[in-house]
Design a protein around this motif. Structure first.
Motif, PDB file in Angstrom:
ATOM      1  N   TYR A  45       0.470   3.340   2.295  1.00 31.42           N
ATOM      2  CA  TYR A  45       0.352   2.790   0.937  1.00 31.42           C
ATOM      3  C   TYR A  45       1.553   3.238   0.123  1.00 31.42           C
ATOM      4  N   CYS A  55       0.277   0.535  -9.506  1.00 31.99           N
ATOM      5  CA  CYS A  55       0.441   1.646  -8.559  1.00 31.99           C
ATOM      6  C   CYS A  55       0.823   2.940  -9.273  1.00 31.99           C
ATOM      7  N   PRO A  66      -2.618  -1.998   2.440  1.00 31.33           N
ATOM      8  CA  PRO A  66      -1.890  -1.190   3.433  1.00 31.33           C
ATOM      9  C   PRO A  66      -0.732  -1.941   4.104  1.00 31.33           C
TER      10      PRO A  66
END
Ligand SMILES: [Zn+2]
Length: 129
Positions: A45, A55, A66
Motif C-alpha cells: 500500500y 492517503c 493493494p
C-alpha cells in the motif's frame, strides 16, 4: 501436507518396487503440473505525492493499493516487479505450481537415494559383497 523429514521417514520403510511406483507417480504429477513461476507475491500500500489526498488524512489515512509485487531470485539474479491486478490470480497459481514442483523434485531425489540403498541391499541378499 508432509514435511521433508516426515516423508523421508516414510520412504525408509519402502521396498524397491514401492519406491519405483512412488517415483512414477511423481513423474506423472510433474508432467501435469502446468505453468509455473519462482517467487512469492506480496501486497503493498502506497502514499502518493498529492497534497490533500485521502492517503495522507491525518485521522484516517487510506493508502493506495493493494499493489502486488512478485519477488524472486533465479540464477543469482534477484527481481522484484509489479503484477497487474488482472494477472494476480494467474501468477498465484504459477507460484503455487512452482512450489509444488520443488517439493516433488525433492521427494523424487529422496526416493532415488533410497532406491540406491534398496538396490545395494538386494544385491547383498543375492550373494554379492
Ligand atoms: Zn494519495
Amino acid at each position: 501436507m508432509l514435511t521433508e523429514s516426515d516423508s523421508s521417514v516414510m520412504i525408509q520403510d519402502m521396498n524397491l518396487s514401492e519406491i519405483e511406483r512412488r517415483i512414477e507417480a511423481i513423474q506423472h504429477r510433474l508432467i501435469h503440473l502446468g505453468p509455473m513461476h519462482p517467487g512469492s507475491l506480496g501486497e503493498q500500500y502506497n502514499v502518493c505525492g498529492k497534497a490533500a489526498c485521502r492517503c495522507k488524512d491525518p485521522k484516517k489515512p487510506q493508502k493506495h493499493g493493494p499493489y502486488y509485487q512478485l519477488s524472486y531470485t533465479w540464477r543469482g539474479k534477484s527481481t522484484t516487479r509489479f503484477v497487474r491486478p488482472e494477472r494476480v490470480d494467474g501468477m498465484q497459481r504459477k507460484v503455487a505450481n512452482y512450489k509444488r514442483f520443488r517439493e516433488l523434485v525433492n521427494e523424487w531425489v529422496d526416493l532415488e537415494v533410497e532406491r540406491e540403498k534398496a538396490e545395494r541391499a538386494q544385491e547383498k541378499h543375492a550373494g554379492g559383497n
